[in-house]
Design an enzyme around this catalytic site. Structure first.
Site, mmCIF file in Angstrom:
data_model
loop_
_atom_site.group_PDB
_atom_site.id
_atom_site.type_symbol
_atom_site.label_atom_id
_atom_site.label_comp_id
_atom_site.label_asym_id
_atom_site.label_seq_id
_atom_site.Cartn_x
_atom_site.Cartn_y
_atom_site.Cartn_z
ATOM 1 N N SER A 1 -0.579 8.682 6.510
ATOM 2 C CA SER A 1 -1.667 8.145 7.332
ATOM 3 C C SER A 1 -1.241 6.874 8.058
ATOM 4 O O SER A 1 -0.300 6.188 7.655
ATOM 5 C CB SER A 1 -2.886 7.829 6.459
ATOM 6 O OG SER A 1 -3.280 8.955 5.719
ATOM 7 N N GLN A 2 -2.006 6.559 9.110
ATOM 8 C CA GLN A 2 -1.799 5.317 9.856
ATOM 9 C C GLN A 2 -2.039 4.127 8.910
ATOM 10 O O GLN A 2 -3.021 4.108 8.160
ATOM 11 C CB GLN A 2 -2.826 5.281 10.992
ATOM 12 C CG GLN A 2 -2.764 4.041 11.836
ATOM 13 C CD GLN A 2 -3.981 3.915 12.762
ATOM 14 O OE1 GLN A 2 -4.900 4.733 12.708
ATOM 15 N NE2 GLN A 2 -3.968 2.895 13.567
#
Ligand code: SAH
Length: 225
Positions: free
Chosen positions: A72-73
């Protein structure tokens, strides 16, 4: 420290500043707790990305980790961790281990992290990363996160990194009173949702921001989890 470690540490510090700016740019403005920012500054994200993405490890964006999945970011990891409102003695369930990065961030903030991954090869890679980094307060298993982890419930918080169409009831059932579930929900358009369980078993939902996660997949081999 080697020159490479120094370089990675500098890039990590820049990533933390970018995360803070992204939070400050939200409407309404969101301010991440210093504990969460410190954890983001401690965990070597470059240990969780594929070798070909090493130079992008501290960019504030998601990256492919193989098997159609992504790490994920960083901003989203920080936001979800903050929304879980963790305390040092907490026991937390992380669903969708993936690279193991979110679990490692959680592990620095609580007493124990339980993490579930459906894709066995990703789980094996994350297990090796946890071992290499000496992260001993993470227990992982391969299985379907829709069912939670009843044998280890209840949890102070549950963090989910893949989106179901609807919130699985089993996850709310496995929260302690006062516990929080942080989960993306929806199909093509998704919202990040926080469910707070009351001391009377009631639960309260808040919508945070629009997000884009991979789907929480159904495990068709029933009973294998
Ligand atoms: N938290 C991860 C993000 C990985 S992306 C990280 O920090 O890298 C989401 C992950 O959820 C993928 O690895 C995917 O294989 C996994 N996943 C999808 N459906 C699942 C399910 N039903 N149960 C457990 N894991 C699931």
């Amino acid at each position: 420290m080697t020159a490479i470690d120094d370089d990675m540490a500098a890039r990590r510090a820049a990533m933390v500043r970018e995360i803070e700016q992204t939070a400050a740019g939200l409407v309404p403005r969101f301010s991440l707790s210093p504990r969460v920012l410190a954890a983001m500054g401690d965990v070597p994200r470059h240990a969780f990305v594929l070798p070909e993405h090493l130079s992008d490890a501290y960019r504030n964006g998601p990256l492919p980790i193989g098997f159609g999945q992504t790490i994920s970011q960083p901003f989203i990891v920080a936001l979800m961790t903050d929304l879980a409102a963790l305390k040092p003695g907490d026991r937390v369930l992380d669903i969708g281990t993936g690279s193991g990065y979110q679990a490692a961030i959680l592990a620095g903030l609580v007493s124990h992290v339980f993490t579930i991954e459906l894709c066995a090869p990703l789980a094996a890679r994350a297990a090796k990363t946890f071992k290499d980094l000496g992260l001993h307060n993470i227990t992982m298993r391969v299985g379907d996160g829709h069912r939670g982890w009843p044998e280890e419930a209840p949890f102070d918080a549950i963090v989910v990194a893949a989106a179901p169409g609807e919130i699985p009831e089993a996850l709310i059932a496995q929260l302690k009173p006062g516990g929080r579930l942080v989960i993306p929900v929806g199909g093509r358009t998704q919202k990040l949702i926080v469910v707070e369980k009351g001391s009377d078993q009631s639960s309260h939902r808040s919508e945070i921001i629009p997000v884009s996660f991979v789907p929480l997949m159904k495990d068709d081999s029933a009973g294998s989890a």
